[in-house]
Design a protein around this motif. Structure first.
Motif, PDB file in Angstrom:
ATOM      1  N   THR A  60     -91.445 -78.693  -6.573  1.00 38.12           N
ATOM      2  CA  THR A  60     -90.502 -77.670  -7.006  1.00 38.12           C
ATOM      3  C   THR A  60     -90.338 -77.669  -8.515  1.00 38.12           C
ATOM      4  O   THR A  60     -90.245 -76.605  -9.135  1.00 38.12           O
ATOM      5  CB  THR A  60     -89.139 -77.874  -6.313  1.00 38.12           C
ATOM      6  N   SER A  61     -90.332 -78.832  -9.134  1.00 37.35           N
ATOM      7  CA  SER A  61     -90.230 -78.904 -10.588  1.00 37.35           C
ATOM      8  C   SER A  61     -91.434 -78.259 -11.263  1.00 37.35           C
ATOM      9  O   SER A  61     -91.286 -77.485 -12.212  1.00 37.35           O
ATOM     10  CB  SER A  61     -90.099 -80.359 -11.038  1.00 37.35           C
ATOM     11  N   LEU A  82     -91.241 -74.441 -10.782  1.00 34.55           N
ATOM     12  CA  LEU A  82     -90.323 -73.798 -11.718  1.00 34.55           C
ATOM     13  C   LEU A  82     -90.889 -73.772 -13.132  1.00 34.55           C
ATOM     14  O   LEU A  82     -90.833 -72.743 -13.818  1.00 34.55           O
ATOM     15  CB  LEU A  82     -88.967 -74.503 -11.706  1.00 34.55           C
ATOM     16  N   ALA A  83     -91.444 -74.886 -13.587  1.00 32.66           N
ATOM     17  CA  ALA A  83     -91.996 -74.947 -14.946  1.00 32.66           C
ATOM     18  C   ALA A  83     -93.150 -73.961 -15.116  1.00 32.66           C
ATOM     19  O   ALA A  83     -93.212 -73.237 -16.118  1.00 32.66           O
ATOM     20  CB  ALA A  83     -92.455 -76.370 -15.253  1.00 32.66           C
ATOM     21  N   TYR A  86     -91.730 -70.376 -15.193  1.00 33.63           N
ATOM     22  CA  TYR A  86     -91.141 -70.040 -16.494  1.00 33.63           C
ATOM     23  C   TYR A  86     -92.232 -69.737 -17.509  1.00 33.63           C
ATOM     24  O   TYR A  86     -92.124 -68.789 -18.284  1.00 33.63           O
ATOM     25  CB  TYR A  86     -90.274 -71.190 -17.019  1.00 33.63           C
ATOM     26  N   ILE A 114     -88.066 -75.299 -20.748  1.00 33.62           N
ATOM     27  CA  ILE A 114     -88.830 -75.335 -19.501  1.00 33.62           C
ATOM     28  C   ILE A 114     -88.574 -76.652 -18.775  1.00 33.62           C
ATOM     29  O   ILE A 114     -88.333 -76.671 -17.567  1.00 33.62           O
ATOM     30  CB  ILE A 114     -90.343 -75.139 -19.774  1.00 33.62           C
ATOM     31  N   SER A 128     -86.135 -77.244 -15.201  1.00 34.92           N
ATOM     32  CA  SER A 128     -86.924 -77.513 -13.998  1.00 34.92           C
ATOM     33  C   SER A 128     -86.643 -78.924 -13.476  1.00 34.92           C
ATOM     34  O   SER A 128     -85.992 -79.077 -12.437  1.00 34.92           O
ATOM     35  CB  SER A 128     -88.413 -77.290 -14.252  1.00 34.92           C
TER      36      SER A 128
END
Length: 156
Positions: free
Chosen positions: A102-103, A106-107, A110, A121, A125
């Motif tokens: 998930t991190s 998200l990164a 972005y 970022i 995240s």
């Protein structure tokens, strides 16, 4: 006859929400979580009903003003990249684990959307996912199997 694209998209979203709701009812939960007020099924079921409700409203209610969209200004490339990132996320979350997958999702999202400040970022995240995972695991006591965190010794 002029076909309203908003109504067509709303109909497609209604069908998608109905399929999502059907699969949400098929989510298996632990036997000790079946009668709890919040379990793995709860949010997906409410999300499916909400999607059907709002898209149904958009289909039924009359269109107040039509919006003309200039297709030359839409960013199809970013949309395709986000769909690809989400697909990769879906295929890797069970193998790698919630936190790392998930991190990175998200990164990379972005970055694909145009954010280039690496500090933002990172801050939006990794720490955000760690906080959310703590809330799920530590406060709400919802267990998430995470092979990565088990590998580095954070979770048992």
């Amino acid at each position: 006859m002029n076909i309203n694209t908003t109504k067509i998209i709303s109909l497609l979203f209604f069908i998608f929400s109905a399929l999502y709701l059907y699969t949400a009812y098929n989510i298996q939960v632990f036997s000790f979580d079946e009668n709890s007020p919040f379990n793995a099924k709860t949010f997906p079921i409410y999300l499916g009903y909400a999607g059907m409700f709002f898209s149904g409203l958009k289909i039924i209610l009359p269109e107040v003003n039509t919006i003309k969209v200039d297709h030359k200004s839409l960013e199809y490339k970013k949309t395709a990249i986000l769909v690809l990132i989400a697909t990769i996320y879906g295929f890797t979350i069970l193998r790698v684990g919630y936190f790392l997958t998930t991190s990175i999702f998200l990164a990379s999202s972005y970055y694909a959307l145009g954010e280039r400040r690496w500090l933002w970022i990172f801050l939006l995240s990794f720490p955000f996912v760690a906080l959310f995972m703590y809330l799920l695991h530590g406060v709400l006591e919802i267990y998430l199997r995470d092979p990565f965190l088990k590998l580095i010794g954070v979770m048992g």
